[in-house]
Design a protein around this motif. Structure first.
Motif, PDB file in Angstrom:
ATOM      1  N   MET A 188      -6.304   6.190  17.252  1.00  0.00           N
ATOM      2  CA  MET A 188      -4.903   6.519  16.961  1.00  0.00           C
ATOM      3  C   MET A 188      -4.068   5.254  17.041  1.00  0.00           C
ATOM      4  SD  MET A 188      -4.255   9.620  16.146  1.00  0.00           S
ATOM      5  CE  MET A 188      -2.536   9.995  16.382  1.00  0.00           C
ATOM      6  N   LEU A 189      -3.270   5.020  16.012  1.00  0.00           N
ATOM      7  CA  LEU A 189      -2.322   3.904  16.006  1.00  0.00           C
ATOM      8  C   LEU A 189      -0.920   4.477  16.147  1.00  0.00           C
ATOM      9  CD1 LEU A 189      -3.621   1.760  12.991  1.00  0.00           C
ATOM     10  CD2 LEU A 189      -4.220   1.524  15.404  1.00  0.00           C
ATOM     11  N   ARG A 190      -0.158   3.944  17.094  1.00  0.00           N
ATOM     12  CA  ARG A 190       1.235   4.350  17.252  1.00  0.00           C
ATOM     13  C   ARG A 190       2.171   3.149  17.175  1.00  0.00           C
ATOM     14  NH1 ARG A 190      -1.575   7.950  20.518  1.00  0.00           N
ATOM     15  NH2 ARG A 190      -1.230  10.107  19.935  1.00  0.00           N
ATOM     16  N   ASP A 191       1.601   1.968  17.203  1.00  0.00           N
ATOM     17  CA  ASP A 191       2.361   0.724  17.119  1.00  0.00           C
ATOM     18  C   ASP A 191       2.882   0.551  15.685  1.00  0.00           C
ATOM     19  OD1 ASP A 191       2.894  -2.070  16.517  1.00  0.00           O
ATOM     20  OD2 ASP A 191       1.943  -2.573  18.424  1.00  0.00           O
ATOM     21  N   LYS A 192       4.214   0.517  15.528  1.00  0.00           N
ATOM     22  CA  LYS A 192       4.822   0.424  14.183  1.00  0.00           C
ATOM     23  C   LYS A 192       4.388  -0.833  13.444  1.00  0.00           C
ATOM     24  CE  LYS A 192       7.739   3.547  12.879  1.00  0.00           C
ATOM     25  NZ  LYS A 192       7.423   4.429  11.763  1.00  0.00           N
ATOM     26  N   LEU A 227       1.424  -2.343  13.660  1.00  0.00           N
ATOM     27  CA  LEU A 227       0.073  -2.104  13.135  1.00  0.00           C
ATOM     28  C   LEU A 227       0.112  -1.135  11.954  1.00  0.00           C
ATOM     29  CD1 LEU A 227      -2.064  -1.815  16.402  1.00  0.00           C
ATOM     30  CD2 LEU A 227      -1.916  -3.748  14.822  1.00  0.00           C
ATOM     31  N   ILE A 228       0.942  -0.110  12.047  1.00  0.00           N
ATOM     32  CA  ILE A 228       1.076   0.853  10.947  1.00  0.00           C
ATOM     33  C   ILE A 228       1.629   0.159   9.702  1.00  0.00           C
ATOM     34  CG2 ILE A 228       2.298   2.944  10.177  1.00  0.00           C
ATOM     35  CD1 ILE A 228       2.101   3.934  13.122  1.00  0.00           C
ATOM     36  N   SER A 229       2.603  -0.708   9.876  1.00  0.00           N
ATOM     37  CA  SER A 229       3.176  -1.454   8.756  1.00  0.00           C
ATOM     38  C   SER A 229       2.139  -2.387   8.122  1.00  0.00           C
ATOM     39  CB  SER A 229       4.383  -2.252   9.244  1.00  0.00           C
ATOM     40  OG  SER A 229       4.915  -3.017   8.196  1.00  0.00           O
ATOM     41  N   LYS A 230       1.342  -3.022   8.954  1.00  0.00           N
ATOM     42  CA  LYS A 230       0.295  -3.916   8.445  1.00  0.00           C
ATOM     43  C   LYS A 230      -0.721  -3.120   7.634  1.00  0.00           C
ATOM     44  CE  LYS A 230      -0.909  -7.254  11.146  1.00  0.00           C
ATOM     45  NZ  LYS A 230      -1.527  -8.129  12.162  1.00  0.00           N
ATOM     46  N   LEU A 231      -1.104  -1.954   8.140  1.00  0.00           N
ATOM     47  CA  LEU A 231      -2.033  -1.093   7.418  1.00  0.00           C
ATOM     48  C   LEU A 231      -1.443  -0.673   6.071  1.00  0.00           C
ATOM     49  CD1 LEU A 231      -4.702   0.500   7.368  1.00  0.00           C
ATOM     50  CD2 LEU A 231      -3.495   2.356   8.544  1.00  0.00           C
ATOM     51  N   ALA A 232      -0.165  -0.336   6.048  1.00  0.00           N
ATOM     52  CA  ALA A 232       0.511   0.048   4.799  1.00  0.00           C
ATOM     53  C   ALA A 232       0.436  -1.077   3.771  1.00  0.00           C
ATOM     54  CB  ALA A 232       1.963   0.415   5.079  1.00  0.00           C
ATOM     55  N   ASP A 233       0.635  -2.313   4.226  1.00  0.00           N
ATOM     56  CA  ASP A 233       0.540  -3.461   3.315  1.00  0.00           C
ATOM     57  C   ASP A 233      -0.860  -3.577   2.720  1.00  0.00           C
ATOM     58  OD1 ASP A 233       3.180  -4.217   3.714  1.00  0.00           O
ATOM     59  OD2 ASP A 233       2.687  -5.651   5.299  1.00  0.00           O
ATOM     60  N   TYR A 234      -1.875  -3.343   3.536  1.00  0.00           N
ATOM     61  CA  TYR A 234      -3.257  -3.432   3.043  1.00  0.00           C
ATOM     62  C   TYR A 234      -3.565  -2.342   2.028  1.00  0.00           C
ATOM     63  CZ  TYR A 234      -4.183  -6.668   6.905  1.00  0.00           C
ATOM     64  OH  TYR A 234      -4.162  -7.731   7.778  1.00  0.00           O
ATOM     65  N   ILE A 235      -3.069  -1.132   2.274  1.00  0.00           N
ATOM     66  CA  ILE A 235      -3.378  -0.014   1.379  1.00  0.00           C
ATOM     67  C   ILE A 235      -2.618  -0.133   0.061  1.00  0.00           C
ATOM     68  CG2 ILE A 235      -3.264   2.494   1.109  1.00  0.00           C
ATOM     69  CD1 ILE A 235      -3.720   2.654   4.177  1.00  0.00           C
ATOM     70  N   GLU A 236      -1.379  -0.633   0.114  1.00  0.00           N
ATOM     71  CA  GLU A 236      -0.594  -0.822  -1.113  1.00  0.00           C
ATOM     72  C   GLU A 236      -1.050  -2.140  -1.752  1.00  0.00           C
ATOM     73  OE1 GLU A 236       0.976   0.329  -3.827  1.00  0.00           O
ATOM     74  OE2 GLU A 236       2.567   1.189  -2.605  1.00  0.00           O
ATOM     75  N   ALA A 237      -2.269  -2.131  -2.232  1.00  0.00           N
ATOM     76  CA  ALA A 237      -2.885  -3.327  -2.816  1.00  0.00           C
ATOM     77  C   ALA A 237      -3.026  -3.153  -4.324  1.00  0.00           C
ATOM     78  CB  ALA A 237      -4.254  -3.560  -2.175  1.00  0.00           C
ATOM     79  N   VAL A 238      -3.694  -4.084  -4.926  1.00  0.00           N
ATOM     80  CA  VAL A 238      -3.936  -4.040  -6.368  1.00  0.00           C
ATOM     81  C   VAL A 238      -4.801  -2.820  -6.692  1.00  0.00           C
ATOM     82  CG1 VAL A 238      -5.019  -5.247  -8.308  1.00  0.00           C
ATOM     83  CG2 VAL A 238      -3.779  -6.539  -6.564  1.00  0.00           C
ATOM     84  N   LYS A 239      -4.394  -2.074  -7.690  1.00  0.00           N
ATOM     85  CA  LYS A 239      -5.169  -0.908  -8.108  1.00  0.00           C
ATOM     86  C   LYS A 239      -6.520  -1.365  -8.648  1.00  0.00           C
ATOM     87  CE  LYS A 239      -0.991   1.488  -9.350  1.00  0.00           C
ATOM     88  NZ  LYS A 239      -0.156   1.843 -10.476  1.00  0.00           N
ATOM     89  N   THR A 240      -7.509  -0.530  -8.433  1.00  0.00           N
ATOM     90  CA  THR A 240      -8.859  -0.818  -8.899  1.00  0.00           C
ATOM     91  C   THR A 240      -9.441   0.433  -9.546  1.00  0.00           C
ATOM     92  OG1 THR A 240     -10.985  -1.759  -8.242  1.00  0.00           O
ATOM     93  CG2 THR A 240      -9.958  -0.268  -6.686  1.00  0.00           C
ATOM     94  N   GLU A 241     -10.661   0.320 -10.027  1.00  0.00           N
ATOM     95  CA  GLU A 241     -11.278   1.485 -10.664  1.00  0.00           C
ATOM     96  C   GLU A 241     -11.565   2.573  -9.640  1.00  0.00           C
ATOM     97  OE1 GLU A 241     -15.685   0.948 -11.579  1.00  0.00           O
ATOM     98  OE2 GLU A 241     -14.998  -1.129 -11.445  1.00  0.00           O
ATOM     99  N   GLN A 242     -11.804   3.781 -10.126  1.00  0.00           N
ATOM    100  CA  GLN A 242     -12.116   4.923  -9.263  1.00  0.00           C
ATOM    101  C   GLN A 242     -13.609   4.903  -8.945  1.00  0.00           C
ATOM    102  OE1 GLN A 242      -9.858   7.008  -8.029  1.00  0.00           O
ATOM    103  NE2 GLN A 242      -8.176   6.118  -9.172  1.00  0.00           N
ATOM    104  N   TYR A 243     -13.955   4.246  -7.854  1.00  0.00           N
ATOM    105  CA  TYR A 243     -15.364   4.163  -7.461  1.00  0.00           C
ATOM    106  C   TYR A 243     -15.866   5.522  -7.006  1.00  0.00           C
ATOM    107  CZ  TYR A 243     -14.628  -0.909  -7.273  1.00  0.00           C
ATOM    108  OH  TYR A 243     -14.342  -2.198  -7.576  1.00  0.00           O
ATOM    109  N   LYS A 244     -17.159   5.734  -7.176  1.00  0.00           N
ATOM    110  CA  LYS A 244     -17.803   6.965  -6.718  1.00  0.00           C
ATOM    111  C   LYS A 244     -19.012   6.568  -5.871  1.00  0.00           C
ATOM    112  CE  LYS A 244     -16.406   9.834 -10.636  1.00  0.00           C
ATOM    113  NZ  LYS A 244     -15.062   9.690 -10.404  1.00  0.00           N
ATOM    114  N   CYS A 245     -18.718   6.058  -4.677  1.00  0.00           N
ATOM    115  CA  CYS A 245     -19.811   5.540  -3.844  1.00  0.00           C
ATOM    116  C   CYS A 245     -19.755   6.053  -2.416  1.00  0.00           C
ATOM    117  CB  CYS A 245     -19.806   4.019  -3.874  1.00  0.00           C
ATOM    118  SG  CYS A 245     -18.198   3.285  -3.663  1.00  0.00           S
ATOM    119  N   GLY A 246     -19.043   7.108  -2.156  1.00  0.00           N
ATOM    120  CA  GLY A 246     -18.968   7.657  -0.808  1.00  0.00           C
ATOM    121  C   GLY A 246     -17.937   6.927   0.034  1.00  0.00           C
TER     122      GLY A 246
END
Length: 134
Positions: free
Chosen positions: A53-57, A59-78
């Protein structure tokens, strides 16, 4: 000359669609906590081996930056894990990720009825691994 101009105009939407934000960063910014589930690591989601569990704002902001990255293809690899974004104990967003296949590292999520897949960078990988050790 005219053909080059027409081709350039047709390519512009394609080029800019990869860099247009998905909107996930704004959803995550409104969170008060984030749960990260780590799966067995073989691409199946049947066994959660750890949950953080992350509650530190910050760390949450850093994670948001990582997820809002360059779009890529829709992988189907689990998937090797899942991320659940919470606000006042209500899930706002679910996100899956793959880290154990170098050819397939990405985040995947459904937002506004649209499926997105974004690149999981080396920095994002390090972050995901480091919070798992805490």
């Amino acid at each position: 000359m005219m053909i080059k101009y027409i081709v350039s105009l047709l390519l512009l939407p394609v080029l800019f669609s990869c860099t247009k934000p998905t909107g996930i960063k704004e959803v995550i910014a409104g969170a008060d906590s984030v749960a990260i589930n780590y799966f067995k690591g073989d691409g199946t989601a049947d066994t959660v081996t750890n949950m953080v569990m992350l509650r530190d704002k910050n760390l949450i902001s850093k994670l948001a930056d990582y997820i809002e990255a360059v779009k890529t293809e829709q992988y189907k690899c689990g998937y090797d894990g899942s991320i659940h974004i919470f606000k006042r104990h209500v899930v706002l967003q679910d996100i899956n990720f793959t880290v154990n296949d170098v050819q397939c590292m990405h985040f995947s999520f459904l937002l506004n009825n649209k499926l997105y897949s974004t690149t999981l960078s080396a920095e994002a990988l390090q972050f995901i691994k480091s919070v798992n050790k805490k």
